[in-house]
Design an enzyme around this catalytic site. Structure first.
Site: not given
Ligand code: S3P
Length: 449
Positions: A99, A324, A351, A399
């Site tokens: 993501g 996380d 997630k 995870r």
């Molecule tokens: C991340 C932000 C988080 C986190 C992801 C990494 C990042 O996501 O859960 O593992 O590197 O900016 P969200 O922005 O959706 O909270």
């Protein structure tokens, strides 16, 4: 899901002991490759996480015209093309399970005059992308997605991008970063307001590469402004160990009697360490040694020793700094003597899997008493080891897989998982690392099954 990727974990014959490092920080690794590709000159990165997610970003930056090469394990070089200088990729960009890679890249591409298509694996294709395409469209980019704002996604980037002024509706470092990255190639100032402070690696690294970024506190959150079209200059990046990965050996050591670990060179950015605060409230014996700053990020060595844990009430305000870490915290809570409530976990539903229901299912399958109330997760620990013996469905989520394997180190019966293959997205080498901590005399605690 392949049957051969199943694994089990069982109580080790000896405590977990030793000195270790964990792989490089995933958030910082993605950003180092992306900023390196947007800078003029050669960026050298050491300690890069060579997990599947980050390798997808490396491949995407290469497809967009940057030179990206590995010199040695963890040591990479990126020769960038300068802000606005990326070229149209010839083929679809496949961001795998990540993501962060997909959303940050959408921000970069939105202000480049090019056409690109992005996709991902079945987990990423289910995740919401409107949270970035809606704000990014205001710069002049045009997006088309599948129904529900899902990948695959096509982007026609803006020719002359307008700067964005955006209030992020959910606490999300990915959304904040996507807007800032778009703003790099927009004329004028980009402004992002976040209601809750989230990890600030983008802001820190933008400054490190020479951009002008100001950060002002605003209630519980922050207002970030970025001057558009800076000349980013190549800058070396030393990636610290990922606190989100360290969470797994840390909870394992807390649960297995007699354990004592020293995790060296760990990132300790205060916007990432909510889990450590929470574990300390549960009575955990966690101490930081050798605290220092490296490359604009706080770093230190963390000592953890086995502790009998107390239950805790985790306030919703803490969620962004440990977003996380809830699955493995829930595992720890199942061994505490009493009821732990984790509040405000709405974001866990979007997630790599629906982590709120999947974490509850993980615990329930192994004999722990658990409830979901609204957006809260409630775990009723008994102070005795949970029974274990369950088969956990991991839903392509690294995870969940590691949390279940950590649980099995302390349950009465082994814990099985359906698929360990996604662990490589963030923690290559997790299984041999944990087995190595059991010591030479002990038979492996984690085994393919
Ligand atoms: C991340 C932000 C988080 C986190 C992801 C990494 C990042 O996501 O859960 O593992 O590197 O900016 P969200 O922005 O959706 O909270």
């Amino acid at each position: 899901m392949s049957k051969s990727a199943g694994f089990l974990s069982r109580r080790p014959a000896a405590p977990l002991r030793g000195v270790l490092t964990v792989p490089g920080d995933k958030s910082i690794s993605h950003r180092a490759l992306m900023f390196g590709a947007l800078a003029v000159g050669e960026t050298r990165i050491t300690g890069l996480l060579e997990g599947e997610d980050v390798l997808r970003t490396a491949a995407a930056m290469r497809a967009l015209g940057a030179e990206v090469a590995q010199d040695a394990p963890g040591a990479w070089r990126v020769r960038g093309r300068g802000v606005g200088g990326l070229v149209e990729p010839e083929d679809v960009l496949d961001m795998g399970n990540s993501g962060t890679a997909a959303r940050l890249l959408a921000g970069i591409l939105a202000s480049h005059d090019l056409f690109a298509v992005m996709t991902g694996d079945a987990s990423l294709r289910r995740r919401p992308m409107r949270r970035v395409t809606d704000p990014l469209a205001a710069c002049g980019a045009v997006f088309s997605t599948r129904a529900g704002g899902r990948l695959p996604l096509a982007i026609r980037g803006a020719v002359d991008a307008l700067p964005l002024d955006y209030v992020v509706p959910v606490p999300s470092a990915q959304v904040k970063s996507a807007v800032l990255l778009c703003g790099l190639n927009a004329t004028g100032q980009t402004r992002v307001e976040e209601p809750e402070a989230t990890r600030d690696h983008s802001e820190n690294m933008l400054r490190h590469f020479g951009a002008t970024v100001s950060v002002e506190p605003a209630g519980r959150g922050r207002v970030i402004t970025l001057d558009g079209q800076p000349e980013l200059r190549a800058a070396d990046v030393v990636v610290p160990g990922d606190p989100s990965s360290a969470a797994f050996p840390i909870v394992a050591a807390l649960l297995v009697p007699g354990s004592d670990l020293l995790i060296q060179n760990l990132g300790l950015n205060p916007l990432r360490t909510g889990l450590f605060d929470t574990l300390r409230e549960m009575g955990a014996d966690l101490t930081v040694e050798n605290a220092r700053t490296e490359g604009g990020e706080p770093v230190g060595d963390l000592r953890v020793r086995h502790t009998v844990l107390k239950p805790v009430d985790v306030p919703w305000e803490r969620a962004p700094s440990m977003i996380d870490e809830y699955p493995v915290l829930a595992v720890a809570a199942a061994f505490a003597g009493g009821t732990t409530r984790m509040r405000g976990l709405k974001e866990l539903r979007v997630k790599e899997s629906d982590r709120l229901s999947a974490t509850a299912a993980l615990l329930a399958a192994n004999g722990a008493k658990v409830e979901i109330e609204g957006d809260d997760l409630i775990v009723h620990g008994t102070g005795r080891p949970a029974t274990g013996g369950g088969l956990v469905t991991t839903h392509m989520d690294h995870r969940l897989a590691m949390s279940a394997l950590v649980m099995g180190l302390a349950t009465a019966e082994p814990v099985h998982i359906d698929d360990a293959s996604f662990i490589d997205t963030s923690f290559p080498g997790f299984v041999p690392l944990v087995n190595g901590l059991v010591g030479n005399g002990g038979s492996p605690a984690l085994i393919a099954a």
